[in-house]
Write a protein that holds these residues in place. Structure first.
Motif, PDB file in Angstrom:
ATOM      1  N   MET A   1      -1.038  30.487 -33.164  1.00  0.00           N
ATOM      2  CA  MET A   1       0.219  30.302 -32.446  1.00  0.00           C
ATOM      3  C   MET A   1       0.358  31.324 -31.322  1.00  0.00           C
ATOM      4  SD  MET A   1       2.846  28.415 -32.445  1.00  0.00           S
ATOM      5  CE  MET A   1       4.504  28.337 -31.918  1.00  0.00           C
ATOM      6  N   LYS A   2      -0.086  32.552 -31.604  1.00  0.00           N
ATOM      7  CA  LYS A   2      -0.004  33.586 -30.583  1.00  0.00           C
ATOM      8  C   LYS A   2      -0.911  33.261 -29.397  1.00  0.00           C
ATOM      9  CE  LYS A   2      -0.285  38.545 -29.926  1.00  0.00           C
ATOM     10  NZ  LYS A   2      -0.630  39.838 -30.519  1.00  0.00           N
ATOM     11  N   ARG A   3      -2.046  32.654 -29.679  1.00  0.00           N
ATOM     12  CA  ARG A   3      -2.985  32.292 -28.615  1.00  0.00           C
ATOM     13  C   ARG A   3      -2.391  31.208 -27.711  1.00  0.00           C
ATOM     14  NH1 ARG A   3      -9.289  30.585 -29.628  1.00  0.00           N
ATOM     15  NH2 ARG A   3      -9.883  30.595 -27.445  1.00  0.00           N
ATOM     16  N   LEU A   4      -1.701  30.234 -28.306  1.00  0.00           N
ATOM     17  CA  LEU A   4      -1.057  29.174 -27.543  1.00  0.00           C
ATOM     18  C   LEU A   4       0.051  29.746 -26.663  1.00  0.00           C
ATOM     19  CD1 LEU A   4      -0.658  26.146 -26.976  1.00  0.00           C
ATOM     20  CD2 LEU A   4       0.948  26.110 -28.895  1.00  0.00           C
ATOM     21  N   PHE A   5       0.831  30.656 -27.214  1.00  0.00           N
ATOM     22  CA  PHE A   5       1.919  31.285 -26.459  1.00  0.00           C
ATOM     23  C   PHE A   5       1.379  32.092 -25.285  1.00  0.00           C
ATOM     24  CE2 PHE A   5       5.147  34.676 -25.911  1.00  0.00           C
ATOM     25  CZ  PHE A   5       6.207  33.863 -25.569  1.00  0.00           C
ATOM     26  N   THR A   6       0.289  32.829 -25.499  1.00  0.00           N
ATOM     27  CA  THR A   6      -0.330  33.611 -24.424  1.00  0.00           C
ATOM     28  C   THR A   6      -0.883  32.702 -23.332  1.00  0.00           C
ATOM     29  OG1 THR A   6      -0.929  35.293 -26.048  1.00  0.00           O
ATOM     30  CG2 THR A   6      -2.049  35.388 -23.935  1.00  0.00           C
ATOM     31  N   ALA A   7      -1.489  31.596 -23.716  1.00  0.00           N
ATOM     32  CA  ALA A   7      -2.018  30.655 -22.731  1.00  0.00           C
ATOM     33  C   ALA A   7      -0.889  30.021 -21.926  1.00  0.00           C
ATOM     34  CB  ALA A   7      -2.837  29.578 -23.423  1.00  0.00           C
ATOM     35  N   LEU A   8       0.223  29.719 -22.575  1.00  0.00           N
ATOM     36  CA  LEU A   8       1.367  29.137 -21.880  1.00  0.00           C
ATOM     37  C   LEU A   8       1.961  30.129 -20.880  1.00  0.00           C
ATOM     38  CD1 LEU A   8       3.276  26.735 -21.625  1.00  0.00           C
ATOM     39  CD2 LEU A   8       4.689  27.782 -23.389  1.00  0.00           C
ATOM     40  N   ILE A   9       2.095  31.382 -21.268  1.00  0.00           N
ATOM     41  CA  ILE A   9       2.610  32.415 -20.363  1.00  0.00           C
ATOM     42  C   ILE A   9       1.669  32.597 -19.174  1.00  0.00           C
ATOM     43  CG2 ILE A   9       3.100  34.884 -20.175  1.00  0.00           C
ATOM     44  CD1 ILE A   9       5.268  33.331 -21.574  1.00  0.00           C
ATOM     45  N   ALA A  10       0.361  32.586 -19.414  1.00  0.00           N
ATOM     46  CA  ALA A  10      -0.608  32.721 -18.331  1.00  0.00           C
ATOM     47  C   ALA A  10      -0.524  31.535 -17.370  1.00  0.00           C
ATOM     48  CB  ALA A  10      -2.019  32.851 -18.901  1.00  0.00           C
ATOM     49  N   LEU A  11      -0.367  30.332 -17.906  1.00  0.00           N
ATOM     50  CA  LEU A  11      -0.255  29.143 -17.067  1.00  0.00           C
ATOM     51  C   LEU A  11       0.996  29.204 -16.196  1.00  0.00           C
ATOM     52  CD1 LEU A  11      -1.387  26.337 -16.362  1.00  0.00           C
ATOM     53  CD2 LEU A  11       0.057  25.431 -18.184  1.00  0.00           C
ATOM     54  N   VAL A  12       2.107  29.621 -16.768  1.00  0.00           N
ATOM     55  CA  VAL A  12       3.348  29.749 -15.999  1.00  0.00           C
ATOM     56  C   VAL A  12       3.200  30.812 -14.916  1.00  0.00           C
ATOM     57  CG1 VAL A  12       5.766  30.455 -16.169  1.00  0.00           C
ATOM     58  CG2 VAL A  12       4.821  28.865 -17.822  1.00  0.00           C
ATOM     59  N   ALA A  13       2.556  31.935 -15.232  1.00  0.00           N
ATOM     60  CA  ALA A  13       2.367  33.009 -14.254  1.00  0.00           C
ATOM     61  C   ALA A  13       1.493  32.551 -13.093  1.00  0.00           C
ATOM     62  CB  ALA A  13       1.751  34.226 -14.935  1.00  0.00           C
ATOM     63  N   VAL A  14       0.395  31.859 -13.383  1.00  0.00           N
ATOM     64  CA  VAL A  14      -0.504  31.385 -12.324  1.00  0.00           C
ATOM     65  C   VAL A  14       0.191  30.342 -11.458  1.00  0.00           C
ATOM     66  CG1 VAL A  14      -2.634  30.073 -11.917  1.00  0.00           C
ATOM     67  CG2 VAL A  14      -2.621  31.956 -13.539  1.00  0.00           C
ATOM     68  N   THR A  15       0.941  29.449 -12.085  1.00  0.00           N
ATOM     69  CA  THR A  15       1.666  28.426 -11.332  1.00  0.00           C
ATOM     70  C   THR A  15       2.704  29.062 -10.416  1.00  0.00           C
ATOM     71  OG1 THR A  15       1.354  26.871 -13.139  1.00  0.00           O
ATOM     72  CG2 THR A  15       3.055  26.338 -11.550  1.00  0.00           C
ATOM     73  N   THR A  16       3.400  30.068 -10.905  1.00  0.00           N
ATOM     74  CA  THR A  16       4.404  30.755 -10.094  1.00  0.00           C
ATOM     75  C   THR A  16       3.759  31.477  -8.919  1.00  0.00           C
ATOM     76  OG1 THR A  16       5.765  31.066 -12.054  1.00  0.00           O
ATOM     77  CG2 THR A  16       6.255  32.460 -10.168  1.00  0.00           C
TER      78      THR A  16
END
Length: 41
Positions: A1-16
């Motif tokens: 679950m922590k890995r999914l959350f980290t990947a989601l945060i990274a995706l949002v950061a790159v998109t921003t």
């Protein structure tokens, strides 16, 4: 679950960060009178 959350945060950061590419110059609304000539019909 922590890995999914980290990947989601990274995706949002790159998109921003990528959404700001090409956005240079002052932020203002151009005058409507200069951009389009009046059409009288």
């Amino acid at each position: 679950m922590k890995r999914l959350f980290t990947a989601l945060i990274a995706l949002v950061a790159v998109t921003t960060l990528l959404s700001g590419c090409g956005q240079k110059g002052p932020l203002y609304l151009p005058d409507d009178t200069q951009s389009a000539p009046a059409q009288d019909q």
